[in-house]
Design a protein around this motif. Structure first.
Motif, PDB file in Angstrom:
ATOM      1  N   GLN A 135       0.711  -1.097  -0.202  1.00 46.32           N
ATOM      2  CA  GLN A 135      -0.336   0.143  -0.210  1.00 46.32           C
ATOM      3  C   GLN A 135       0.546   0.916   0.004  1.00 46.32           C
ATOM      4  OE1 GLN A 135      -2.728  -0.074   3.549  1.00 46.32           O
ATOM      5  NE2 GLN A 135      -2.897   2.683   3.167  1.00 46.32           N
ATOM      6  N   HIS A 136       1.838   1.192   0.848  1.00 47.43           N
ATOM      7  CA  HIS A 136       2.976   2.231   0.663  1.00 47.43           C
ATOM      8  C   HIS A 136       3.733   2.254   0.021  1.00 47.43           C
ATOM      9  CE1 HIS A 136       1.043   3.378   4.467  1.00 47.43           C
ATOM     10  NE2 HIS A 136       1.713   2.230   5.742  1.00 47.43           N
ATOM     11  N   LEU A 137       4.169   1.128  -0.670  1.00 44.05           N
ATOM     12  CA  LEU A 137       5.670   1.168  -1.195  1.00 44.05           C
ATOM     13  C   LEU A 137       4.584   2.089  -2.684  1.00 44.05           C
ATOM     14  CD1 LEU A 137       8.246   0.072  -2.182  1.00 44.05           C
ATOM     15  CD2 LEU A 137       7.635  -1.677  -2.483  1.00 44.05           C
ATOM     16  N   GLN A 138       3.894   1.296  -3.447  1.00 43.51           N
ATOM     17  CA  GLN A 138       2.993   1.536  -4.508  1.00 43.51           C
ATOM     18  C   GLN A 138       2.802   3.214  -5.540  1.00 43.51           C
ATOM     19  OE1 GLN A 138       3.745  -0.543  -6.961  1.00 43.51           O
ATOM     20  NE2 GLN A 138       3.757  -2.126  -5.403  1.00 43.51           N
ATOM     21  N   ARG A 139       3.354   3.631  -4.207  1.00 40.45           N
ATOM     22  CA  ARG A 139       2.790   5.688  -3.641  1.00 40.45           C
ATOM     23  C   ARG A 139       4.037   5.823  -4.034  1.00 40.45           C
ATOM     24  NH1 ARG A 139      -0.755   5.150   0.874  1.00 40.45           N
ATOM     25  NH2 ARG A 139       1.113   5.658   1.451  1.00 40.45           N
ATOM     26  N   LEU A 140       5.944   5.387  -3.973  1.00 36.95           N
ATOM     27  CA  LEU A 140       6.428   5.997  -4.079  1.00 36.95           C
ATOM     28  C   LEU A 140       7.400   5.175  -5.016  1.00 36.95           C
ATOM     29  CD1 LEU A 140       7.595   5.028  -0.393  1.00 36.95           C
ATOM     30  CD2 LEU A 140       6.197   6.947  -1.461  1.00 36.95           C
TER      31      LEU A 140
END
Length: 424
Positions: free
Chosen positions: A370-375
């Motif tokens: 969830q957090h990685l794909q925004r980066l």
């Protein structure tokens, strides 16, 4: 009776140009290993060689000990009339050994030349106080695995060893391994060569883990694979087009020393050898954060007053406990920030997460994702390791098999006529 090494007598006395003979041997062997056992006629059709050439090549390979004829064809190949001569690759012509040496346990696998496991053993090593005790546990596990398989030491054609730390592969030494007592500067290759007549290959454990996962795990045949070993220590193995990416100093993937979270001291290890990133996302960091948050008297938590708390309990509690959920989410954010530069640089087909913390299961994977794909710019599939604690030792088997292939077996794309069938 133990099975000893087959001693191929070589190819002296064979006819034909050496390079062409080597190429033909490689073609036949490749077809036979991929689809055997096979009749001579099928070998000729699939290899593109004439039947007389195939028969001659089989004689050469048989003399060297790598193939033989079956007494009878498998059921699917039986037919009326004269019995067909069926050839098989002799996967029992030799064996390979894979060893995973870790701070908590040592695992050993023995496999035949088709990669089938024929023996295994494990030893707990968490109580080892120095390199001598650790090496004794390794030796014990090796002897047990070979004995269980009924295989003599001299039947082993290649040994591959995975160890934590930075490895000098040419020398076979452990340059730095803070997690193992007395392991730094150890000449591991020389220590293990006392037990074997064959080559001993030493590599970083995470490098071997990515090979194992690409061979028999969730990243089978993927073009670019990143494997992250996540436990007390954190490291990455990188495989591109089936080849390990090691870097100039064999230190590629040492993400435990990343400083993306603002550590002002740079890539410096602490007293226990942990890098900045490991200090933020490793097992100790998770427990430290959990105890700090749970100690707040305004926040009721099942994690409070638990001196024996372990990481699996923290993740297991995240479904109902708000403190545990905050711990998981905070650590996931940190891990994502560290992994994002790796994914932006390599754009891999798949990112595999293994190691002790990965056993927390899909919940932590979903949170990191969830957090990685925004980066990142393009989504990268995240997968939990399918091999679990066997990733390193499975990769060691693959590495040893590749060594046997390169040293001893003829290749269809050979360019050196001197590199034919060789004695181990």
């Amino acid at each position: 009776m133990t099975r000893g090494r087959q001693e191929p007598p070589g190819t002296s006395g064979t006819t034909g140009p050496p390079l062409l003979r080597l190429i033909n041997q490689g073609k036949v062997l490749a077809v036979l290993r991929a689809g055997g056992p096979l009749r001579v006629g099928e070998l000729a059709r699939l290899s593109g060689l004439s039947r007389p050439t195939v028969s001659h090549v089989i004689d050469q390979l048989s003399e060297a000990g790598w193939v033989d004829y079956l007494d009878r064809a498998p059921d699917a190949q039986r037919q009326l009339g004269r019995p067909a001569r069926v050839v098989r690759f002799r996967a029992d012509a030799g064996y390979v050994l894979g060893i995973d040496i870790g701070p908590h346990q040592t695992a050993v696998l023995v496999a035949d030349l088709d990669g089938r496991t024929v023996g295994s053993a494990r030893r707990i090593t968490s109580s080892a106080q120095d390199q001598h005790q650790l090496l004794a546990a390794v030796r014990s596990a090796v002897d047990t695995a070979l004995s269980a398989a009924g295989i003599a030491h001299d039947a082993v054609l290649s040994v591959a060893v995975g160890s934590p730390g930075i490895i000098d592969r040419d020398a076979g030494t452990v340059v730095q391994a803070p997690g193992l007592p007395g392991w730094t500067t150890l000449d591991l290759k020389q220590q293990l060569r006392r037990f074997f007549r064959c080559p001993v290959l030493v590599d970083n454990d995470v490098n071997l883990a990515v090979l194992g996962e690409r061979w028999r795990g969730v990243a089978r045949d993927a073009d670019t694979v990143v494997f992250v070993l996540w436990g007390e220590r954190v490291g990455a193995g990188i495989c591109i087009r089936g080849q390990l990416h090691r870097g100039k100093g064999d230190a590629a993937g040492e993400i435990g020393y990343l400083t993306v979270l603002g550590d002002d001291d740079g890539a410096q290890p602490d007293d226990e050898g942990r890098g900045p990133f490991e200090r933020e996302v490793g097992a100790s960091a998770i427990l430290r954060l959990a105890r700090t948050l749970a100690a707040d008297p305004a926040r009721a938590s099942v994690l409070a007053d638990r001196p024996d708390l372990d990481v699996p309990e923290v993740f297991a509690a995240a479904g109902d406990d708000p403190v545990a959920r905050e711990v998981v989410d905070t650590i996931a954010v940190r891990l994502a920030r560290g992994l994002a530069p790796l994914l932006l640089t390599l754009d891999p087909d798949v990112l595999v997460i293994g190691g002790g913390i990965s056993r927390a299961g899909p919940r932590i994977l979903d949170s990191v994702d969830q957090h990685l794909q925004r980066l990142v710019l393009t989504p990268t599939p995240l997968r939990l390791s399918a091999l679990g604690g066997d990733a390193v030792v499975t990769g060691a088997i693959r590495y040893a098999l590749d060594d046997v292939q390169a040293r001893l077996l003829p290749s269809a794309d050979a360019t050196d006529p001197a590199a034919g069938i060789r004695q181990p």
